[in-house]
Design a protein around this motif. Sequence first.
Motif, PDB file in Angstrom:
ATOM      1  N   ALA A  41       0.759  -1.091  -0.095  1.00 50.33           N
ATOM      2  CA  ALA A  41      -0.033  -0.098   0.232  1.00 50.33           C
ATOM      3  C   ALA A  41       0.834   1.254  -0.153  1.00 50.33           C
ATOM      4  O   ALA A  41       1.466   1.423   0.706  1.00 50.33           O
ATOM      5  CB  ALA A  41      -1.057   0.037   1.125  1.00 50.33           C
ATOM      6  N   PRO A  42       0.905   2.000  -1.161  1.00 50.90           N
ATOM      7  CA  PRO A  42       0.139   1.838  -2.133  1.00 50.90           C
ATOM      8  C   PRO A  42       0.395   1.128  -2.947  1.00 50.90           C
ATOM      9  O   PRO A  42       1.718   0.459  -3.204  1.00 50.90           O
ATOM     10  CB  PRO A  42       0.081   3.291  -2.830  1.00 50.90           C
ATOM     11  CG  PRO A  42       1.281   3.958  -2.224  1.00 50.90           C
ATOM     12  CD  PRO A  42       1.627   3.337  -0.964  1.00 50.90           C
ATOM     13  N   ILE A  43      -0.603   0.551  -4.208  1.00 47.22           N
ATOM     14  CA  ILE A  43      -0.234  -0.279  -5.309  1.00 47.22           C
ATOM     15  C   ILE A  43       1.057   0.445  -6.098  1.00 47.22           C
ATOM     16  O   ILE A  43       0.731   1.703  -6.554  1.00 47.22           O
ATOM     17  CB  ILE A  43      -1.367  -0.736  -5.999  1.00 47.22           C
ATOM     18  CG1 ILE A  43      -2.184  -1.440  -5.090  1.00 47.22           C
ATOM     19  CG2 ILE A  43      -0.716  -1.529  -7.319  1.00 47.22           C
ATOM     20  CD1 ILE A  43      -3.595  -1.860  -5.620  1.00 47.22           C
ATOM     21  N   ILE A  72      -7.239   0.281  -0.799  1.00 49.05           N
ATOM     22  CA  ILE A  72      -6.817   0.717  -1.955  1.00 49.05           C
ATOM     23  C   ILE A  72      -7.621   1.516  -2.826  1.00 49.05           C
ATOM     24  O   ILE A  72      -7.124   2.573  -3.407  1.00 49.05           O
ATOM     25  CB  ILE A  72      -6.533  -0.465  -2.983  1.00 49.05           C
ATOM     26  CG1 ILE A  72      -7.657  -1.194  -3.218  1.00 49.05           C
ATOM     27  CG2 ILE A  72      -5.461  -1.451  -2.428  1.00 49.05           C
ATOM     28  CD1 ILE A  72      -7.589  -2.365  -4.386  1.00 49.05           C
TER      29      ILE A  72
END
Length: 156
Positions: A41-43, A72
Amino acid sequence: MNSLVIYASHKGNTRRVAERITAILAESGSAQMFSTDEAPAPIPAEVDLVVIGGPTEGHGMTPEIVALLERIERQGVRGRRMAAFDTRLWWPRFLSGSAGDSIAQRLRAAGAEFVGPVGSFIVTMKPELQPGELERAATWAAALADALREAVPAGR
């Protein structure tokens, strides 16, 4: 192509499906697999495809998947290429529900772009995967990879 597979699993069946999907996506580029509590997190921005799956429980998503989606969605999924899958009993969807459908509906509403249809892989009451479901997961993942190849510029 860079893919990320995120899953929740209580009995191990969804993890097995996620492993098979990850292996097939890895044939077309980088593919990493994480459980919901280990997911980055984050992607990362360089991820071309995010695949999220979990078992169907109580006609929908497990609390782990709901928490992942909340995390997300806060980071933004608009324009992200995604796919969803579930494991569920072989009952009509109106009886069993579908975690994959719920995941897809929620992420589409947040602006994600879906690659391919939702995948549903069938478990028995024991619970264990029905024979042939890992092969079906491989076929589904290969179709995702094909669709992604068409959508992602060469060299990624």
